[in-house]
Design an enzyme around this catalytic site. Structure first.
Site, short mmCIF file in Angstrom:
data_model
loop_
_atom_site.label_atom_id
_atom_site.label_comp_id
_atom_site.label_asym_id
_atom_site.label_seq_id
_atom_site.Cartn_x
_atom_site.Cartn_y
_atom_site.Cartn_z
N GLU A 200 -41.83 25.93 -10.02
CA GLU A 200 -40.44 25.53 -10.14
C GLU A 200 -39.92 25.88 -11.52
O GLU A 200 -40.70 25.95 -12.48
CB GLU A 200 -40.28 24.02 -9.91
N ARG A 292 -45.91 5.40 -0.98
CA ARG A 292 -46.74 4.23 -1.31
C ARG A 292 -45.97 3.37 -2.31
O ARG A 292 -44.90 3.75 -2.77
CB ARG A 292 -48.05 4.68 -1.95
#
Length: 451
Positions: A200, A292
């Site tokens: 990226e 999570r």
């Protein structure tokens, strides 16, 4: 209804989950390695079971042993905490097969978000902006260099699987990229079983801002506002706060709505977090999704008054969210710092025997800890030994409370990063809210070199 929960984790997060379960009348089962036999969370649980030697592959990642204990103890649910098995889609599938409730999202969504490449593609389909980069695994160093020229240096080389900064590196030239590509791919393969790499564009002076989500099994999704986690070392967070000092209410609303939209598009359930990079003009770009509970969830709890673990348990029980977006509001300002057993200059782990351990106390101070005095910090696990959270009516008040609390925090026998945290808190740019993911490199490390 969940009556008995096995916590497939250790340390402060295991203790944190146990406390909420006890308050709700849910029986808790702890698992521990030989190295953690005297850890505080072990005695805090209603039941505890030894699952193996210190090495994680022989204990906390030993799924066969964990399921064996779950059956022996009669646990009807498993909470994975963070790290270890918390984002292992095969573990979730095994829970389903064994008829054990997994307190988290489905294996399908977890698998999709576990691949950062697949996650990028999914977010683009949902209309969420992503950082310019690749949407397929890079096959060779030559291809990596060609891509880097296309998006221009500096670039961020990343492992598609895993997290915690492993396999991630900023590179600024062909030579750096050539060296980093092979070594990071091998490291990712060792840690995650997947050496796939992608790339990226490195956003300069970016903020790391994330949105906490809760989603039930009835299609309801809410966001619990944002956390600013920009201050990092080795691509790992060390200071987190909520709300952000940087973004406007308009950007806050836009990021929240985008996150809710993405969660609904995925069919996401339970607690999760979407992480963004935000540039100097408040443009935000999807970074990754954590399927999570996160280390830094307490700051969100402090400003919303919610217990995220309790919400996880309710959702896992099939209950509808009782909260709506309209009745959620930000109250005050919270800051969390991670206390590490590490050298405050080199950031290298500092295992050893803790001779003295005294935590600060006060009305606006919250401690989440993994150790006590007399505890041995081993080299087998992440060196975080605790978290310190403070809440003030304003950010300035929270900073003042944090500094006082850090000065009261006493750990002897090992090195900790408390001296580093004090310097961050005292830094004028931090006080002004002028922070980014480059803060440690720009403000802390130069000061260390001159001392």
């Amino acid at each position: 209804m969940i009556k008995k929960v096995l916590i497939a984790n250790r340390g402060e997060i295991a203790a944190r989950i146990i406390r909420t379960c006890k308050r709700l009348g849910i029986i808790t089962v702890a698992v521990y390695s030989e190295a953690d036999q005297k850890a505080p969370y072990v005695s805090l649980a209603d039941e505890s079971y030894l699952i193996g030697p210190p090495r994680v592959n022989d204990s906390y990642l030993n799924t066969e042993k964990i399921f064996s204990v779950a059956k022996e103890a009669g646990a009807d649910a498993i909470h994975p905490g963070y790290g270890f098995l918390s984002e292992n889609d095969q573990f979730v599938e095994k829970c389903d097969q064994e008829g054990i409730i997994f307190i988290g999202p489905s294996s399908k969504v977890m698998k999709q978000m576990g691949s950062k490449i697949e996650a990028r593609i999914a977010m683009q389909k949902a209309g969420i902006p992503v950082v310019p980069g690749t949407d397929v695994a890079i096959s060779s160093i030559e291809e990596a260099i060609e891509i880097a020229h296309g998006i221009s240096y500096p670039v961020m080389l990343k492992a598609s699987a895993g997290g915690g900064g492993i396999g991630m590196q900023v590179v600024s030239s062909d030579e750096e990229l050539s060296k980093a590509f092979e070594s990071n791919s091998k490291r990712a393969l060792t840690f995650f079983g997947d050496g796939s790499m992608f790339m990226e564009k490195k956003l300069e002076n970016a903020r790391h801002i994330e949105i906490q989500l809760l989603a039930d099994h009835h299609g309801n999704v809410v966001h619990l506002f944002e956390r600013d986690c920009s201050i990092q070392r080795r691509n790992q967070k060390v200071v987190e706060e909520a709300p952000s000092t940087f973004i406007s209410q308009q950007t806050r609303d836009a990021m929240g709505k985008a996150s809710v939209k993405a969660a609904k598009a995925l069919g996401y359930t339970n607690a999760g977090t979407i992480e963004f990079l935000v540039d100097e003009d408040e443009n935000f770009y999807f970074l990754e999704m954590n399927t999570r509970i996160q280390v830094e969830h307490p700051v969100t709890e402090e400003i919303t008054g919610l217990d995220i673990v309790e919400e996880q348990l309710k959702i896992a029980n099939g209950k509808k969210l009782e909260i709506t977006q309209e009745n959620l509001a930000i109250n005050g300002h919270a800051i969390e710092v991670r206390i590490y057993a590490e050298d405050p200059v080199t950031f290298f782990p500092s295992p050893g025997h803790i001779t003295t351990f005294v935590m600060p106390e006060g009305e606006h101070i919250r401690n989440e800890t993994a150790v006590t005095g007399g505890f041995d910090v081993t080299p087998y696990y992440d060196p975080m030994i605790g978290k310190l959270i403070v809440k003030g009516t304003t950010r300035n008040e929270a900073i003042s409370l944090l500094k006082d609390a850090l000065l009261m925090y006493k750990v002897e026998g090992i090195k900790t990063n408390i001296p580093m945290l004090l310097k961050v808190v005292d830094n004028e740019q931090f006080k002004k809210g002028n922070i980014s993911t480059a803060f440690v490199e720009e403000h802390y490390l130069p000061e260390m070199k001159t001392n």
